[in-house]
Motif scaffolding. Structure first.
Motif: not given
Ligand SMILES: [Zn+2]
Ligand SMILES: [Zn+2]
Length: 269
Positions: A19-21, A62-64, A66-69, A149-151, A197-199, A222-224
């Motif tokens: 989850g992210n905020a 940022t995008h759809e 669930s951990d963001h929306s 994050t998320d790139t 994917g993710h960094l 972040g986004h560990r």
């Molecule tokens: Zn994410």
């Protein structure tokens, strides 16, 4: 003379694959980037930093994923706040967010700049396996804070846009070895390791080397991933790569860790 209170204040309410905020505040405006927790959790975390969701004027998604929306629909309905996302993200999260009034559905396409008054929100597209993922840079006077994050990678175009900000929340999702040895299926491992994917910790460090400048005061990792990373490993990996490349870690800027289960204090740039 500059008013000391006249700064960007922020708290990373949650960061991680669960989850992210992130919360931002200036004298005139209060916003959230992403709502990837339940409404209840978001309320709790805002309370923990002495703020309330009633005061939030807008939510930027940022995008759809669930951990963001996850909490977007609840926040929109319970607090009536406008929600900003680009066309692709709106279409992709249509089924997830439930009913949101047309007047609360606001568009902010990638590469755009929204001027709210004493706060500006700038969006930029990233490479991630969502419909139209974009992240944000928050500006106030000459200060700025970047959430990225998320790139799968950070392009030169993004580096040029986000260089030398005062603060960063930068993705350090996984340790490649832990990911390879870990419990995920091979297709999922490939997805995470790929260009959309993710960094990894090392890639996050590489991106930081490209963007940290004389202005930079604080960097959050972040986004560990809960399964494929550890706080100490991410921190040590990034710190040693930066130090080996002559960056003044904890001298020129503070290196900190964003947590999945508790908000950072309300900080100022
Ligand atoms: Zn994410
Ligand atoms: Zn994602």
């Amino acid at each position: 003379m500059q008013d000391l209170a006249d700064k960007i204040h922020y708290s990373i309410l949650a960061s991680g694959s669960g989850g992210n905020a992130t919360y931002f505040e200036t004298k005139q405006h209060r916003i959230l980037i992403d709502a990837g927790l339940s409404g209840k959790q978001l309320e709790k975390r805002m309370e923990a930093i002495g703020r309330s969701l009633d005061q939030v004027e807008a939510l930027f998604v940022t995008h759809e994923h669930s951990d963001h929306s996850h909490g977007v629909g609840v926040l929109a309905r319970r607090y009536g706040m406008p929600v900003y996302a680009n066309t692709g993200t709106w279409t992709a999260m249509e089924n997830k967010v439930g009913k949101i009034k047309p007047e609360q559905r606001c568009l902010l396409e990638a590469g755009k700049f929204l001027d709210l008054g004493d706060m500006q929100v700038e969006s930029f597209a990233v490479s991630h396996d969502a419909a139209a993922p974009q992240f944000y840079q928050i500006h106030h006077d000459d200060q700025s804070f970047v959430v990225l994050t998320d790139t799968g990678y950070v392009s030169d175009r993004v580096v040029q846009m986000i260089k030398n900000a005062d603060g960063y929340l930068m993705e350090c999702n996984h340790d490649p070895e832990m990911l390879r040895m870990g419990p995920y299926s091979w297709p999922l491992k490939q997805r995470i390791l790929g260009d959309t994917g993710h960094l990894s910790n090392e890639e996050g460090a590489g991106a930081l080397m490209d963007v940290i400048g004389a202005r930079t005061k604080r960097v959050f990792l972040g986004h560990r991933s809960q399964h494929n990373n550890m706080r100490s490993l991410a921190h040590l990996t990034v710190a040693s790569i930066l130090e080996n490349n002559d960056f003044g870690v904890d001298h020129d800027f503070k290196l900190a860790d964003a947590e999945p289960d508790q908000p950072s204090p309300l900080l100022s740039l």
